[in-house]
Design a protein around this motif. Structure first.
Motif, mmCIF file in Angstrom:
data_model
loop_
_atom_site.group_PDB
_atom_site.id
_atom_site.type_symbol
_atom_site.label_atom_id
_atom_site.label_comp_id
_atom_site.label_asym_id
_atom_site.label_seq_id
_atom_site.Cartn_x
_atom_site.Cartn_y
_atom_site.Cartn_z
ATOM 1 N N LEU A 1 0.822 -1.211 0.000
ATOM 2 C CA LEU A 1 0.000 0.000 0.000
ATOM 3 C C LEU A 1 0.857 1.262 0.000
ATOM 4 C CD1 LEU A 1 -2.798 -0.996 2.531
ATOM 5 C CD2 LEU A 1 -2.840 -1.148 0.037
ATOM 6 N N ALA A 2 2.132 1.111 0.310
ATOM 7 C CA ALA A 2 3.048 2.253 0.289
ATOM 8 C C ALA A 2 3.750 2.382 -1.056
ATOM 9 C CB ALA A 2 4.085 2.121 1.400
ATOM 10 N N ASN A 3 3.443 1.469 -1.974
ATOM 11 C CA ASN A 3 4.054 1.472 -3.302
ATOM 12 C C ASN A 3 3.057 2.062 -4.296
ATOM 13 O OD1 ASN A 3 4.881 0.607 -5.976
ATOM 14 N ND2 ASN A 3 6.296 -0.815 -4.968
ATOM 15 N N GLU A 4 3.442 3.135 -4.982
ATOM 16 C CA GLU A 4 2.526 3.809 -5.903
ATOM 17 C C GLU A 4 2.056 2.903 -7.031
ATOM 18 O OE1 GLU A 4 4.020 7.474 -7.381
ATOM 19 O OE2 GLU A 4 4.264 8.385 -5.397
ATOM 20 N N ASP A 5 2.888 1.945 -7.427
ATOM 21 C CA ASP A 5 2.530 1.061 -8.537
ATOM 22 C C ASP A 5 1.693 -0.130 -8.089
ATOM 23 O OD1 ASP A 5 3.969 2.620 -10.391
ATOM 24 O OD2 ASP A 5 5.844 1.632 -9.830
ATOM 25 N N LEU A 6 1.832 -0.563 -6.844
ATOM 26 C CA LEU A 6 1.161 -1.779 -6.381
ATOM 27 C C LEU A 6 -0.044 -1.515 -5.486
ATOM 28 C CD1 LEU A 6 4.269 -4.015 -5.501
ATOM 29 C CD2 LEU A 6 2.914 -4.003 -7.599
ATOM 30 N N ALA A 7 -0.194 -0.291 -4.982
ATOM 31 C CA ALA A 7 -1.278 0.001 -4.045
ATOM 32 C C ALA A 7 -2.650 -0.293 -4.645
ATOM 33 C CB ALA A 7 -1.194 1.457 -3.599
ATOM 34 N N ILE A 8 -2.827 0.010 -5.922
ATOM 35 C CA ILE A 8 -4.122 -0.222 -6.570
ATOM 36 C C ILE A 8 -4.503 -1.699 -6.538
ATOM 37 C CG2 ILE A 8 -2.997 -0.355 -8.840
ATOM 38 C CD1 ILE A 8 -5.560 0.634 -10.094
ATOM 39 N N TYR A 9 -3.503 -2.583 -6.664
ATOM 40 C CA TYR A 9 -3.796 -4.015 -6.685
ATOM 41 C C TYR A 9 -4.111 -4.532 -5.284
ATOM 42 C CZ TYR A 9 -1.786 -3.368 -11.272
ATOM 43 O OH TYR A 9 -1.526 -2.895 -12.539
ATOM 44 N N GLY A 10 -3.541 -3.887 -4.254
ATOM 45 C CA GLY A 10 -3.910 -4.241 -2.892
ATOM 46 C C GLY A 10 -5.361 -3.902 -2.613
ATOM 47 N N ILE A 11 -5.790 -2.732 -3.070
ATOM 48 C CA ILE A 11 -7.191 -2.334 -2.909
ATOM 49 C C ILE A 11 -8.091 -3.260 -3.725
ATOM 50 C CG2 ILE A 11 -8.856 -0.476 -3.283
ATOM 51 C CD1 ILE A 11 -6.491 1.489 -3.021
ATOM 52 N N LEU A 12 -7.683 -3.541 -4.946
ATOM 53 C CA LEU A 12 -8.482 -4.373 -5.847
ATOM 54 C C LEU A 12 -8.687 -5.776 -5.273
ATOM 55 C CD1 LEU A 12 -9.807 -4.537 -8.700
ATOM 56 C CD2 LEU A 12 -7.632 -5.430 -9.518
ATOM 57 N N PHE A 13 -7.634 -6.354 -4.699
ATOM 58 C CA PHE A 13 -7.730 -7.713 -4.149
ATOM 59 C C PHE A 13 -8.771 -7.768 -3.038
ATOM 60 C CE2 PHE A 13 -6.518 -11.156 -1.296
ATOM 61 C CZ PHE A 13 -6.338 -12.208 -2.182
ATOM 62 N N ALA A 14 -8.734 -6.783 -2.141
ATOM 63 C CA ALA A 14 -9.709 -6.735 -1.054
ATOM 64 C C ALA A 14 -11.121 -6.555 -1.592
ATOM 65 C CB ALA A 14 -9.356 -5.603 -0.087
ATOM 66 N N ASN A 15 -11.271 -5.719 -2.603
ATOM 67 C CA ASN A 15 -12.584 -5.461 -3.191
ATOM 68 C C ASN A 15 -13.127 -6.694 -3.892
ATOM 69 O OD1 ASN A 15 -14.882 -4.207 -4.179
ATOM 70 N ND2 ASN A 15 -13.797 -2.479 -5.018
ATOM 71 N N VAL A 16 -12.278 -7.380 -4.651
ATOM 72 C CA VAL A 16 -12.715 -8.577 -5.377
ATOM 73 C C VAL A 16 -13.156 -9.660 -4.395
ATOM 74 C CG1 VAL A 16 -11.918 -10.492 -6.826
ATOM 75 C CG2 VAL A 16 -11.361 -8.137 -7.449
ATOM 76 N N TRP A 17 -12.412 -9.816 -3.299
ATOM 77 C CA TRP A 17 -12.763 -10.833 -2.304
ATOM 78 C C TRP A 17 -14.177 -10.623 -1.780
ATOM 79 C CZ3 TRP A 17 -13.759 -10.725 3.076
ATOM 80 C CH2 TRP A 17 -13.753 -11.979 3.701
ATOM 81 N N THR A 18 -14.559 -9.371 -1.603
ATOM 82 C CA THR A 18 -15.903 -9.059 -1.115
ATOM 83 C C THR A 18 -16.934 -9.087 -2.243
ATOM 84 O OG1 THR A 18 -14.934 -7.621 0.565
ATOM 85 C CG2 THR A 18 -17.277 -7.349 0.124
ATOM 86 N N ALA A 19 -16.554 -8.560 -3.404
ATOM 87 C CA ALA A 19 -17.510 -8.350 -4.489
ATOM 88 C C ALA A 19 -17.955 -9.633 -5.175
ATOM 89 C CB ALA A 19 -16.913 -7.396 -5.531
ATOM 90 N N CYS A 20 -17.214 -10.723 -5.027
ATOM 91 C CA CYS A 20 -17.550 -11.962 -5.733
ATOM 92 C C CYS A 20 -18.710 -12.722 -5.092
ATOM 93 C CB CYS A 20 -16.330 -12.886 -5.800
ATOM 94 S SG CYS A 20 -15.115 -12.403 -7.041
ATOM 95 N N ALA A 21 -19.088 -12.357 -3.879
ATOM 96 C CA ALA A 21 -20.087 -13.132 -3.143
ATOM 97 C C ALA A 21 -21.433 -13.184 -3.858
ATOM 98 C CB ALA A 21 -20.247 -12.549 -1.742
#
Length: 268
Positions: free
Chosen positions: A125-145
């Motif tokens: 989350l402190a990496n400008e290039d990877l932070a978006i994928y950290g957010i996306l992973f959490a969102n996908v885990w919830t959104a797939c239900a």
């Protein structure tokens, strides 16, 4: 009263310089919209949000459909697994975001050290290039239900005799999926697409919980920008104009998607 009136008022206030508190404001016409076209920060949030939404829709559709196909294959304990898949939907988004924030901070670096993956050895989350994928992973885990259950319900509507006839004709599993399953699932695809389009374009909770738009504004979405413009900068008229633009983007893309899939549905 509770929907149309606020929408109309939103369009009205987007053409003012209202600060959200004062009873007095000035009409500025379309100047807020003209300023948005030149606002580098706003254009940057649109690029981020659109990219994020595309990834969210793709991952949710693929994972949800695959999960539904597994659940529909008459595996043992199917009821238990359906409950497990639905569990993330009952959790608060802010709660999920805070949990993943701790995982990224405390657990993921340990996994990165163990696997000797440099990119994971620090908080992503402190990496400008990877932070978006950290957010996306959490969102996908919830959104797939919910999409998983929607696809599962859609699969139950496919007549079993069609599969039997296809087997007699020598159709492969891929051919049955392409010619039978997918046409029956087009209404479900449309529903999931529109739901995830709205979730992606209006993403707010996960970003606030995980990065608050950082690092360096790399994960600032349209939603977080609207909030900051309105409640931090006290420019409610300008923030309302941003909201109107977001509303129009969602409406136009949804309309295009619905028209594109109309006529391709299979009904009994």
């Amino acid at each position: 009263l509770l929907f149309m009136v606020p929408v109309v008022m939103g369009f009205f206030y987007s053409m003012t310089d209202w600060n959200g508190i004062s009873r007095k404001f000035n009409m500025v016409g379309l100047s807020n919209y003209a300023a948005l076209v030149k606002d580098v920060r706003f254009l940057g949030t649109i690029r981020f949000t659109v990219y994020y939404t595309v990834l969210l829709i793709l991952f949710v559709m693929v994972i949800s459909l695959a999960s539904a196909l597994v659940l529909n294959s008459r595996i043992k304990g199917g009821t238990f697994f359906r409950a497990v898949f639905f569990f993330p939907a009952v959790l608060g988004l802010m709660t999920v975001g805070l949990i993943f924030k701790e995982l990224y901070y405390r657990v993921l670096p340990l996994v990165g050290d163990w696997l000797n993956i440099t990119a994971l050895q620090t908080n992503i989350l402190a990496n400008e290039d990877l932070a978006i994928y950290g957010i996306l992973f959490a969102n996908v885990w919830t959104a797939c239900a919910i999409p998983t259950l929607l696809f599962y319900a859609g699969l139950k509507n496919v007549p079993a005799e069609l599969y039997e006839a296809a087997e007699i004709d020598g159709a492969t599993a891929v051919q049955k999926f392409k010619r039978i399953t997918l046409p029956f699932l087009i209404p479900t695809f449309s529903m999931v697409f529109i739901l995830q389009l709205r979730v992606g374009l209006s993403v707010f909770d996960f970003i606030v919980a995980l990065t608050d738009g950082g690092p360096g504004g790399a994960t600032e979405s349209i939603g977080t920008m609207i909030y900051k413009t309105a409640f931090t900068e006290r420019r409610f008229g300008y923030a309302t104009a941003e909201s109107v633009v977001l509303f129009l983007i969602i409406a136009v893309v949804s309309l295009i998607q619905v028209r594109a899939t109309r006529g391709k549905e299979v009904t009994l």
